[in-house]
Design an enzyme around this catalytic site. Structure first.
Site, short mmCIF file in Angstrom:
data_model
loop_
_atom_site.label_atom_id
_atom_site.label_comp_id
_atom_site.label_asym_id
_atom_site.label_seq_id
_atom_site.Cartn_x
_atom_site.Cartn_y
_atom_site.Cartn_z
CG ASP A 79 115.64 111.55 88.61
OD1 ASP A 79 114.76 111.32 89.47
OD2 ASP A 79 115.72 110.93 87.55
CG ASP A 127 111.00 108.43 90.16
OD1 ASP A 127 111.83 109.36 90.14
OD2 ASP A 127 110.33 108.10 89.18
#
Length: 403
Positions: A280, A84
């Site tokens: 992302d 992440d």
């Protein structure tokens, strides 16, 4: 995952060791998609990806790709955590049915003193528990204790890295399913206690293949190399210490038409951290703020001469009904224009999809938050480099399965 921010604040001031002094130089890691080996149909994969993209409050098990590494000595214990770029720390589950890591089995495990700055300033500490923390993800929580241990990184010639700070979560209400589900987070942000910062490396890269049942390569430090005539680069626009990797999106074209989207819709506001466009690794489908999405979706409708259909079963906002036996209409390329002249060109397969039940859908939707996000589907078949020393994002076409 902006719910991690309180944890980051205290971690930034918690320890005094010099992370850059690590002898770690570089490594190649393997990443698995969360749907790896799931035997899902194309439509099921689409629905699952769109659902993960549309969640109002992210949970750690909703990420897209998992990094596999090992913790402890003399017998390293393998764990799998969500990769992440929007998270600041590393944590994994301990003492739970889905746990893979037991610190008591490691000779290099070390508890942090209860009087340390980390313990004294831990967010939402659990009463009467030394060095405890509690992290909130929407309606879910993760509670545990901070510690340090040795990591083993790399899918070939693994490298041992001592004294890595990790959260050991012993109580979690976050959703987990399947024996191969992730058991925590591998934070890849620029904050001090992400995996990247603790290793002391100034760059990392990954390459995502469309096949969910393949291993996707990630490169850390000196192993992250991207060069050649097809490389394009654009600077990160947020401060060095920010969690997210913001880029300056200056426009979107559909074919030769530059859409009339005001650049202000994509601008990052440094005063409160709102707005902006994020790259992302944990979001599959690109999301554009409502006004920008409205303009883009209208442009797509002007090209696709088909009736609008309900795409809610796939959590998609713009779908068309395809007549039985008909072919999908021809669509021009879509281009995302970034600062510094970098252009992310998307052919039809990267922004439209056909379902088995006769829908033709746009693989872009509105976000639940104030930021726009460039998702992983739109970054497939690209080698993407995060160059932290030069504050640049670079990308180039690649055959990811051959890197």
């Amino acid at each position: 995952m902006d719910q991690m921010a309180p944890f980051v604040i205290f971690l930034l001031a918690a320890f005094s060791k010099t992370l850059a002094s690590s002898t770690f130089d570089g490594a190649r890691l393997g990443m698995r998609h969360v749907d790896f080996g799931g035997n899902f149909t194309k439509d099921e994969l689409l629905a699952r990806s769109a659902f993960r993209s549309s969640r109002l409050s992210l949970q750690y098990s909703s990420g897209e790709y998992m990094i596999e590494l090992s913790i402890g000595t003399p017998d390293p214990q393998p764990i799998s955590g969500v990769a992440d770029t929007g998270s600041d720390i590393i944590w994994t589950q301990c003492e739970q049915p889905t746990s893979l890591y037991d610190p008591q089995k490691s000779q290099t495990y070390s508890a942090l003193p209860c009087t340390s700055n980390a313990c004294l300033h831990a967010p939402n500490p659990v009463p009467n528990q030394c060095c405890s923390y509690s992290i909130t993800y929407g309606s879910s929580t993760a509670q545990g204790t901070l510690l340090s241990d040795t990591f083993l990184l790399g899918d070939t010639n693994p490298v041992s890295v001592p004294e890595m700070v990790i959260g050991c979560t012993t109580s979690s209400m976050a959703t987990i399913s399947g024996a191969d589900a992730p058991t925590g987070i591998i934070g890849l942000s620029r904050s001090e206690y992400s995996l990247i910062s603790q290793l002391g490396v100034d760059k990392f890269s990954y390459c995502l293949h469309p096949d969910k049942d393949t291993i996707h390569p990630m490169f850390l430090g000196s192993a992250a190399i991207l060069d050649g005539p097809l490389v394009q680069s654009t600077p990160f626009v947020a401060p060095q210490g920010s969690t997210y990797y913001y880029v300056n999106l200056v426009g979107i074209s559909l074919g030769s038409e530059l859409l009339s989207i005001p650049q202000s819709l994509f601008q990052y506001n440094p005063s409160d951290g709102s707005g902006g466009v994020i790259i992302d690794s944990g979001t599959p489908i690109t999301r554009l703020v409502p006004q920008a999405f409205k303009i883009l979706s209208q442009a797509v409708q002007n090209v696709v001469n088909l009736p609008i259909a309900d795409g809610s079963k796939y959590n998609l906002q713009l779908c068309f009904s395809l007549p039985s036996g008909s072919k999908v209409p021809s669509m021009p390329d879509m281009t995302f224009h970034f600062n510094n002249g970098a252009n992310l060109e998307l052919n039809m397969d990267k922004y439209m999809t056909q379902t088995n039940d006769g829908l033709f859908c746009l693989l872009i939707r509105e976000p639940p938050f104030t930021q726009s996000i460039i998702g992983t589907i739109q970054m497939e078949n690209l080698h993407v480099l995060y160059d932290l020393s030069n504050n640049m994002l670079s990308f180039a076409p690649a055959e990811c399965d051959k890197l």
